[in-house]
Design a protein around this motif. Structure first.
Motif, mmCIF file in Angstrom:
data_model
loop_
_atom_site.group_PDB
_atom_site.id
_atom_site.type_symbol
_atom_site.label_atom_id
_atom_site.label_comp_id
_atom_site.label_asym_id
_atom_site.label_seq_id
_atom_site.Cartn_x
_atom_site.Cartn_y
_atom_site.Cartn_z
ATOM 1 N N UNK A 174 0.835 -1.200 0.000
ATOM 2 C CA UNK A 174 0.000 0.000 0.000
ATOM 3 C C UNK A 174 0.870 1.252 0.000
ATOM 4 N N UNK A 175 1.914 1.263 0.824
ATOM 5 C CA UNK A 175 2.804 2.416 0.899
ATOM 6 C C UNK A 175 3.566 2.619 -0.401
ATOM 7 N N UNK A 199 -6.692 1.979 -11.136
ATOM 8 C CA UNK A 199 -6.511 0.822 -12.016
ATOM 9 C C UNK A 199 -5.071 0.314 -12.006
ATOM 10 N N UNK A 200 -4.115 1.201 -11.745
ATOM 11 C CA UNK A 200 -2.706 0.791 -11.714
ATOM 12 C C UNK A 200 -2.267 0.328 -10.331
ATOM 13 N N UNK A 201 -2.800 0.950 -9.268
ATOM 14 C CA UNK A 201 -2.309 0.664 -7.911
ATOM 15 C C UNK A 201 -2.915 -0.590 -7.307
ATOM 16 N N UNK A 202 -4.202 -0.812 -7.517
ATOM 17 C CA UNK A 202 -4.862 -1.958 -6.877
ATOM 18 C C UNK A 202 -4.238 -3.299 -7.282
ATOM 19 N N UNK A 203 -3.937 -3.530 -8.558
ATOM 20 C CA UNK A 203 -3.340 -4.827 -8.917
ATOM 21 C C UNK A 203 -1.993 -5.106 -8.264
ATOM 22 N N UNK A 204 -1.238 -4.074 -7.857
ATOM 23 C CA UNK A 204 0.061 -4.322 -7.229
ATOM 24 C C UNK A 204 -0.046 -4.340 -5.701
ATOM 25 N N UNK A 205 -1.291 -4.405 -5.182
ATOM 26 C CA UNK A 205 -1.490 -4.511 -3.744
ATOM 27 C C UNK A 205 -1.845 -3.216 -3.060
#
Length: 367
Positions: free
Chosen positions: A48-49, A251-257
């Motif tokens: 998240x960070x 859309x970019x941040x959620x897939x990487x956790x």
């Protein structure tokens, strides 16, 4: 990405003490929410960070001004209080991102905000504030003296005119207590993986939360932020452009956790009040988030005093409630805000949003 959003406003960056203090002012509400989310769900705080660090830098450089990057408070608040699991939060974030990108691309932000009505959006803010306050009481119950001490520190500093600094101090003290209990972690990079904390799960609760969040996002993170960009920085940044950048972020941040993120008028005003004038504040804060991600170990998080989190969430809840009522005028608008908040607390935020929108429409027809 630039093709999706449009032309960059400015590329000017400065790195000074005022940019640093402005950056710290924006982290006051963000960090307590992220730590509380990590303590109550399966989310990976380091991932998240990393998401926050990356997109603080991306939008600070792109817009050339200290735009706020905040958690989507309705969705994150619902996850903290247990109404959404992290997989449901991730699904809601992806859905919200797709909608924001679409409506921004078609220039629909202003039209949708007028249909919903500002009192309904403010009511959703009030409902989330009440839910966070409820969660704060639960977290504080395990060690009331510690929670009271945390609130006392915030209160004393607030009287002296340093409320934001006090929140960071209380958070730092909680982190120090966790380090004493769990020991100093070994820095390590978060593992790269798609959806590291769970596959997105679309549910009725996720859909309801998304609808409620979009109401808040259109009003506060798009339209109100557009006005502040002009008022505080003399910049012409459209609400539709902000909607698209928020859509890309989710859309970019959620897939990487990561978690659903948005801009915010409160965070932008906070950065300005503490001295930030360029995107350099975002770069400094982004680097700070990435550095914290290296040491945000699970053992330290598990040892973080929950009562301290409770005290900080009380402050966040009060601030959110204040922001909900501050611009409201007139008995009817006030009744909508209070009604949406009460239904959101008693039933759920999605139902409250729909009923509030209907009530606002009926009241508007009578005038």
């Amino acid at each position: 990405m630039a093709y999706l959003i449009g032309r960059s406003v400015d590329s000017g960056l400065e790195f000074s003490s005022s940019e640093l203090t402005g950056a710290l002012g924006d982290s006051v509400t963000v960090l307590p929410l992220l730590v509380a989310l990590a303590a109550t769900t399966s989310v990976s705080l380091p991932h998240v960070l990393v998401g926050f660090g990356i997109f603080q830098i991306v939008w600070g450089v792109y817009y050339g001004m200290p735009l706020s990057i905040e958690p989507m408070k309705a969705l994150v608040g619902l996850a903290i209080v247990g109404s959404l699991s992290y997989p449901e939060l991730a699904a809601a974030g992806l859905l919200a991102g797709a909608v924001l990108l679409a409506i921004g691309s078609f220039g629909l932000v202003g039209h949708l905000q007028r249909v919903v009505g500002e009192p309904v959006v403010r009511g959703v803010q009030f409902a989330v504030a009440l839910l966070l306050l409820e969660a704060a009481v639960g977290l504080s119950a395990g060690n009331v003296p510690v929670a009271v001490a945390g609130l006392a520190v915030v209160g004393l500093f607030a009287v002296a005119g340093y409320r934001s600094v006090s929140i960071l101090i209380v958070l730092a003290l909680g982190g120090l207590a966790a380090l004493v209990t769990a020991g100093v972690p070994t820095p390590r990079l978060p593992a790269a993986a798609l959806f590291p904390a769970g596959t997105p799960t679309l549910s009725t609760a996720a859909l309801e939360g998304t609808v409620a969040q979009l109401g808040m996002t259109l009003g506060n993170a798009a339209i109100a932020t557009e006005l502040l960009c002009g008022d505080l920085y003399d910049r012409d940044v459209s609400a539709d452009s902000l909607s698209k950048s928020m859509g890309v972020t989710c859309l970019a941040a959620v897939p990487i956790g990561g978690v659903p993120m948005c801009h915010g008028s409160g965070g932008l005003a906070g950065k300005h009040a503490f001295g930030a004038r360029t995107g350099g504040a975002n770069v400094l804060l982004g680097v700070g988030y990435l550095a914290i991600a290296l040491v945000a170990a699970g053992a330290v998080l598990a040892a973080f005093p929950m009562a301290v989190l409770g005290a900080l969430l009380v402050v966040v809840a009060v601030e959110l409630a204040r922001a909900a009522f501050e611009p409201v005028s007139g008995r009817r608008s006030l009744a909508v805000v209070v009604g949406v908040g009460a239904v959101g607390l008693a039933v759920n935020v999605g139902v409250a949003f729909v009923l509030g929108a209907v009530a606002f429409w009926l009241l508007s027809r009578e005038t």
